[in-house]
Design a protein around this motif. Structure first.
Motif, PDB file in Angstrom:
ATOM      1  N   VAL A 354       0.966  -1.267  -0.120  1.00 52.31           N
ATOM      2  CA  VAL A 354       0.173  -0.072  -0.045  1.00 52.31           C
ATOM      3  C   VAL A 354       0.903   1.215  -0.100  1.00 52.31           C
ATOM      4  O   VAL A 354       0.621   2.361  -0.692  1.00 52.31           O
ATOM      5  N   SER A 355       1.850   1.221   0.709  1.00 45.12           N
ATOM      6  CA  SER A 355       2.855   2.419   1.003  1.00 45.12           C
ATOM      7  C   SER A 355       3.352   2.596  -0.456  1.00 45.12           C
ATOM      8  O   SER A 355       3.795   3.723  -0.827  1.00 45.12           O
ATOM      9  N   CYS A 357       2.222   1.586  -3.432  1.00 47.07           N
ATOM     10  CA  CYS A 357       1.303   2.320  -4.434  1.00 47.07           C
ATOM     11  C   CYS A 357       0.889   3.763  -4.303  1.00 47.07           C
ATOM     12  O   CYS A 357       0.837   4.426  -5.164  1.00 47.07           O
ATOM     13  N   GLU A 358       1.001   4.092  -3.126  1.00 47.00           N
ATOM     14  CA  GLU A 358       0.831   5.549  -2.507  1.00 47.00           C
ATOM     15  C   GLU A 358       1.555   6.600  -3.169  1.00 47.00           C
ATOM     16  O   GLU A 358       1.404   7.733  -3.430  1.00 47.00           O
ATOM     17  N   GLN A 359       2.673   5.899  -3.881  1.00 49.56           N
ATOM     18  CA  GLN A 359       3.821   6.840  -4.276  1.00 49.56           C
ATOM     19  C   GLN A 359       3.436   7.157  -5.861  1.00 49.56           C
ATOM     20  O   GLN A 359       4.300   8.108  -6.331  1.00 49.56           O
ATOM     21  N   ARG A 364      -2.231   4.456  -6.766  1.00 51.84           N
ATOM     22  CA  ARG A 364      -3.292   4.860  -6.152  1.00 51.84           C
ATOM     23  C   ARG A 364      -4.531   4.341  -6.706  1.00 51.84           C
ATOM     24  O   ARG A 364      -5.582   4.116  -5.954  1.00 51.84           O
ATOM     25  N   ARG A 373      -8.108   1.317  -0.012  1.00 59.83           N
ATOM     26  CA  ARG A 373      -7.762   2.636   0.593  1.00 59.83           C
ATOM     27  C   ARG A 373      -9.206   3.448   0.450  1.00 59.83           C
ATOM     28  O   ARG A 373     -10.021   2.894  -0.209  1.00 59.83           O
TER      29      ARG A 373
END
Length: 373
Positions: A354-355, A357-359, A364, A373
């Motif tokens: 998840v961390s 993908c958030e980049q 996202r 999320r």
């Protein structure tokens, strides 16, 4: 002696000074067989015992029995039956003394070739047997089974070169029945290597009706051909996952899971996501523990992204696998994003992904589609 039947006691009294082998030869050669009580003398049983007795001194009687020189008609019949009961161990011993005679015995009893003990014998004895079973083409399925099951068979490469397609099918099917235990890994690998010139026949076997495939056979084929070889890369997902299930808890488990994962990551259709969901976490954990075998990592390495600028990221194998997972879900449009959640059943791994993908915006959007999320 005509009109009078001689039994064993009378015979021993009359020629007791002779050795057992000499007595037997005398009886087998005489034309006055009707003068003896054959049931009482038990010639066949005594002959079998003599033939199987250890010691070079017995070679003479073996030669006489095999060649049949000077034997009476009844004697030849008795010898023929006795030869069928000559032990393979004795044949192997005699083979070094007289190869041609042993070859004639083997030729007269082809059913011996369907037993593992002849293929566990010395290399030269195996070669004699191989000459016989390949005189008219490929060995029969029963002979192939005996070869595969014999732990000491050493002529695999010589056999492999001459097999036709249908016999390659028999070999692979027989290898596929061996238990998924490490003790069979060497046997399976040797046979697969021995079939190196039979890639078309192997492809045909793999492309046959939906079948299960043992983990060790799948690994051996992948080591020989690479997981990108089309017949392997296109295996049905149920076949791959079946092999993964068979390997669960065994030494081959991580390698089998890696192999399936590699194929899953490169597969664009929906089944790729299902394969990845089943195998990702096991392989990821092995990478974290630095416990994944080198051969398995080599398969996986070529499927994962590399960071052009940050060398340390390339050394983080588990991190590269997580990046490869995200890339696969982003690029394979047929993959259901919901499978990402099923893949990341370990909370710690899920947080890492998840961390990651958030980049990026694509990452996202993937999280949104996956409901993460």
């Amino acid at each position: 002696m005509i009109g009078r039947v001689v039994n064993s006691s009378q015979l021993d009294l009359g020629i007791g000074v002779l050795e057992e082998s000499a007595k037997l030869l005398a009886l087998l050669k005489t034309e006055q067989v009707e003068a003896f009580d054959l049931d009482d003398l038990k010639l066949e049983f005594r002959l079998v015992d003599a033939l199987n007795e250890e010691g070079v001194d017995q070679f003479a009687i073996i030669e006489t029995v095999i060649e049949g020189k000077g034997l009476s008609a009844v004697g030849r019949e008795i010898c023929s039956r006795a030869l069928d009961r000559l032990t393979t161990k004795r044949l192997i011993t005699f083979h070094a003394h007289n190869r041609s005679l042993v070859r004639s015995v083997l030729a007269s009893s082809p059913e011996r070739m369907e037993t593992t003990d002849v293929w566990d014998g010395p290399r030269e004895f195996q070669r004699t047997c191989l000459e016989l079973v390949t005189e008219h083409g490929s060995p029969s399925p029963k002979v192939i089974r005996a070869m595969v099951q014999a732990s000491g068979f050493s002529l695999v490469y010589e056999v492999g070169k001459g097999l036709d397609t249908s016999t390659v099918d028999v070999v692979l099917s027989e290898l596929n029945t061996l238990e998924a235990e490490e003790k069979y890994a060497g046997t399976i690998k040797t046979w697969v290597n021995g079939l190196q010139s039979k890639s078309e026949a192997i492809a045909q076997w793999l492309g046959g009706e939906a079948r299960s495939i043992s983990p060790l056979l799948l690994i051996a084929l992948s080591e020989k051909m690479t997981p990108r070889w089309p017949p392997l890369a296109s295996l049905h997902s149920e076949v791959l996952l079946g092999a993964v299930e068979q390997a669960a808890g065994l030494q081959s488990s991580a390698v089998t899971a890696t192999l399936a994962l590699v194929i899953g990551l490169q597969r664009g259709e929906k089944s790729g996501a299902l394969i990845v969901a089943r195998t990702f976490e096991e392989v990821h954990q092995k990478l974290i523990e630095s416990a994944l075998p080198w051969s398995a990592w080599q398969w996986l390495d070529s499927e994962l992204p590399r960071d052009r600028w940050t060398l340390i990221l390339n050394w983080d194998r588990a991190g590269r696998l997580r990046r490869g997972l995200v890339r696969a879900f982003v690029e394979h449009h047929d993959w259901d994003a919901k499978n990402l959640e099923a893949t990341l059943y370990n909370p710690s791994t899920r947080n890492f992904v998840v961390s990651l993908c958030e980049q990026t915006s694509k990452g996202r959007r993937l999280l949104d589609r996956a409901g993460l999320r």
